[in-house]
Design a protein around this motif. Structure first.
Motif, PDB file in Angstrom:
ATOM      1  N   ASP A   1      49.715  46.257  48.239  1.00  0.00           N
ATOM      2  CA  ASP A   1      49.194  47.200  49.219  1.00  0.00           C
ATOM      3  C   ASP A   1      50.064  47.180  50.467  1.00  0.00           C
ATOM      4  OD1 ASP A   1      47.216  48.028  47.538  1.00  0.00           O
ATOM      5  OD2 ASP A   1      45.589  46.959  48.538  1.00  0.00           O
TER       6      ASP A   1
ATOM      7  N   ASP B   1      49.931  44.056  52.939  1.00  0.00           N
ATOM      8  CA  ASP B   1      50.124  42.702  52.426  1.00  0.00           C
ATOM      9  C   ASP B   1      51.613  42.408  52.263  1.00  0.00           C
ATOM     10  OD1 ASP B   1      47.354  42.399  52.294  1.00  0.00           O
ATOM     11  OD2 ASP B   1      47.263  43.187  50.244  1.00  0.00           O
TER      12      ASP B   1
ATOM     13  N   TYR C   1      47.587  32.984  46.117  1.00  0.00           N
ATOM     14  CA  TYR C   1      48.121  33.676  47.287  1.00  0.00           C
ATOM     15  C   TYR C   1      47.497  33.113  48.560  1.00  0.00           C
ATOM     16  CZ  TYR C   1      43.814  36.508  46.892  1.00  0.00           C
ATOM     17  OH  TYR C   1      42.512  36.931  46.788  1.00  0.00           O
TER      18      TYR C   1
ATOM     19  N   LYS D   1      46.119  33.665  52.594  1.00  0.00           N
ATOM     20  CA  LYS D   1      45.461  34.641  53.441  1.00  0.00           C
ATOM     21  C   LYS D   1      46.022  34.538  54.854  1.00  0.00           C
ATOM     22  CE  LYS D   1      41.008  35.301  53.155  1.00  0.00           C
ATOM     23  NZ  LYS D   1      39.531  35.071  53.106  1.00  0.00           N
TER      24      LYS D   1
ATOM     25  N   GLY E   1      43.964  38.483  42.137  1.00  0.00           N
ATOM     26  CA  GLY E   1      44.301  39.189  43.364  1.00  0.00           C
ATOM     27  C   GLY E   1      45.284  40.304  43.047  1.00  0.00           C
TER      28      GLY E   1
ATOM     29  N   LEU F   1      47.371  41.994  44.668  1.00  0.00           N
ATOM     30  CA  LEU F   1      48.713  41.864  45.227  1.00  0.00           C
ATOM     31  C   LEU F   1      49.582  40.889  44.448  1.00  0.00           C
ATOM     32  CD1 LEU F   1      48.631  39.674  48.474  1.00  0.00           C
ATOM     33  CD2 LEU F   1      46.806  39.719  46.788  1.00  0.00           C
ATOM     34  N   THR F   2      48.999  40.165  43.493  1.00  0.00           N
ATOM     35  CA  THR F   2      49.770  39.215  42.683  1.00  0.00           C
ATOM     36  C   THR F   2      49.896  39.653  41.233  1.00  0.00           C
ATOM     37  OG1 THR F   2      47.970  37.781  41.865  1.00  0.00           O
ATOM     38  CG2 THR F   2      48.773  37.395  44.115  1.00  0.00           C
TER      39      THR F   2
ATOM     40  N   TYR G   1      47.885  37.836  51.708  1.00  0.00           N
ATOM     41  CA  TYR G   1      46.874  38.882  51.825  1.00  0.00           C
ATOM     42  C   TYR G   1      46.362  38.971  53.257  1.00  0.00           C
ATOM     43  CZ  TYR G   1      42.218  41.008  51.281  1.00  0.00           C
ATOM     44  OH  TYR G   1      41.106  41.780  51.417  1.00  0.00           O
ATOM     45  N   ARG G   2      46.344  40.175  53.798  1.00  0.00           N
ATOM     46  CA  ARG G   2      45.862  40.372  55.162  1.00  0.00           C
ATOM     47  C   ARG G   2      44.337  40.479  55.150  1.00  0.00           C
ATOM     48  NH1 ARG G   2      48.889  41.829  59.466  1.00  0.00           N
ATOM     49  NH2 ARG G   2      50.562  42.482  58.055  1.00  0.00           N
ATOM     50  N   ALA G   3      43.698  39.577  55.855  1.00  0.00           N
ATOM     51  CA  ALA G   3      42.237  39.510  55.823  1.00  0.00           C
ATOM     52  C   ALA G   3      41.695  39.350  57.234  1.00  0.00           C
ATOM     53  CB  ALA G   3      41.793  38.337  54.954  1.00  0.00           C
TER      54      ALA G   3
END
Length: 257
Positions: free
Chosen positions: A90, A93, A119, A121, A158, A160-161, A206-208
C-alpha cells in the motif's frame, strides 16, 4: 531472474507515496515492475507518480476510469501484471531493501505458492525512508505454515508482505468487496488447495496508529468479516461466529504491539 509485479493502489497518498515507491525501487532484487492504480485522487499523487515514471521505467502508473475503492484498484493493477510473482504494497507502507530478494529465495525453498513474512509496525507520523528504518520491538510475527482451516480462524497474512506465484496459481484477482479483499484472496487461494508459508524475518513496515489503540476503522471491519465468512466462504452461523471471534482477538492483540 524472476520478475516481481508489485501492486499498489493509491488514493490521495501524496504525503507517504514517495517513500513507499522508493522502497520498491531500491530493492536489492531489481527485477520488479511497480503497477500503480490511482483511484481518482484529488491531490498531487498522480503528478508524483508521473515524475517517478519519467525517471524509472519500472514505475507504471495508471488512473482508474472511475472511483472503485482499493479492491478494484488492486485488480486493475493485477490485470496488467507480467511478473512471475505478484506482491502487494500500500502507498503508506514500506518494504525493507532485501524484502524481495529474501522472499524469493524463501519461496524457492518450499512448495507453497503463497508466501508472507513478519513485519514491523511504525507510527502514523513516521517520515523516514525504508533504508533509514531502525528495527523496533513492534513486530507482527509470521506463522510458519498456514492452511485454509487456520486462515478461517484468523487472517495470519499481512498484505504488505504477501507474494503469490503466478506460474503456479495463474493470475488471481481479489473479490471486489469494499474491505477485506486481501483476506478474501488468501482464502480463495487456500480453498483451492494451496497452503501458505511464513518467513520469520520482518521485511516490511506497516503504518499504524499508536501502540494500544484499537481504531474505529478496525472495529468497522467486523461487518465486512462477517459478510466474507457468510457470503463468500459459505460458513454456517456458528462457524462464522467462531471465525469472527478469532479475527476480533487478532485485531486486539495486534493493536497492542
Amino acid at each position: 531472474m524472476p520478475l516481481v509485479s508489485v501492486v499498489m493502489p493509491v488514493y490521495n497518498s501524496a504525503a507517504t507515496l514517495g517513500a513507499a515507491v522508493r522502497s520498491v525501487l531500491t530493492q536489492t532484487h531489481a527485477d520488479v515492475e511497480l503497477l500503480v492504480t490511482d483511484d481518482q485522487s484529488s491531490d498531487s499523487s498522480m503528478d508524483l507518480l508521473m515524475e517517478f515514471a519519467a525517471q524509472d521505467a519500472r514505475v507504471l502508473p495508471k488512473t482508474a476510469p472511475e472511483r472503485g475503492g482499493a479492491g478494484r484498484a488492486r485488480n486493475l493493477a493485477i490485470e496488467r501484471a507480467r511478473g512471475d510473482y505478484v506482491a502487494f504494497l500500500d502507498s503508506d507502507d514500506l518494504w525493507l531493501p532485501e524484502k524481495t530478494e529474501t522472499q524469493l529465495a524463501f519461496a524457492a525453498e518450499g512448495d507453497a505458492p503463497l508466501t508472507f513474512t513478519s513485519y514491523y509496525k511504525m507510527d502514523a507520523d513516521y517520515d523516514g525512508e525504508s533504508i533509514d528504518w531502525v528495527p523496533n520491538g513492534r513486530v507482527i510475527h509470521a506463522r510458519g505454515h498456514v492452511d485454509y482451516r487456520a486462515m478461517l480462524r484468523r487472517d495470519y497474512i499481512g498484505a504488505l508482505t504477501a507474494m503469490y506465484d503466478r506460474n503456479a496459481l495463474g493470475t488471481r484477482l481479489m473479490p471486489e468487496m469494499r474491505k477485506r479483499q486481501d483476506y478474501a484472496l488468501w482464502l480463495s487461494i487456500m480453498r483451492d488447495g494451496a497452503n501458505a508459508r511464513g518467513l520469520a524475518e520482518p521485511l516490511a513496515v506497516y503504518r499504524a496508529g499508536q501502540t494500544g489503540s484499537l481504531s474505529s476503522n478496525k472495529m468497522s471491519l467486523v461487518k465486512y468479516n462477517w459478510s466474507l465468512y457468510r457470503e463468500y466462504e459459505d460458513l454456517s452461523v456458528p462457524q462464522a461466529t467462531r471465525a469472527l471471534a478469532g479475527a476480533a482477538w487478532q485485531s486486539l492483540r495486534n493493536s497492542r504491539i
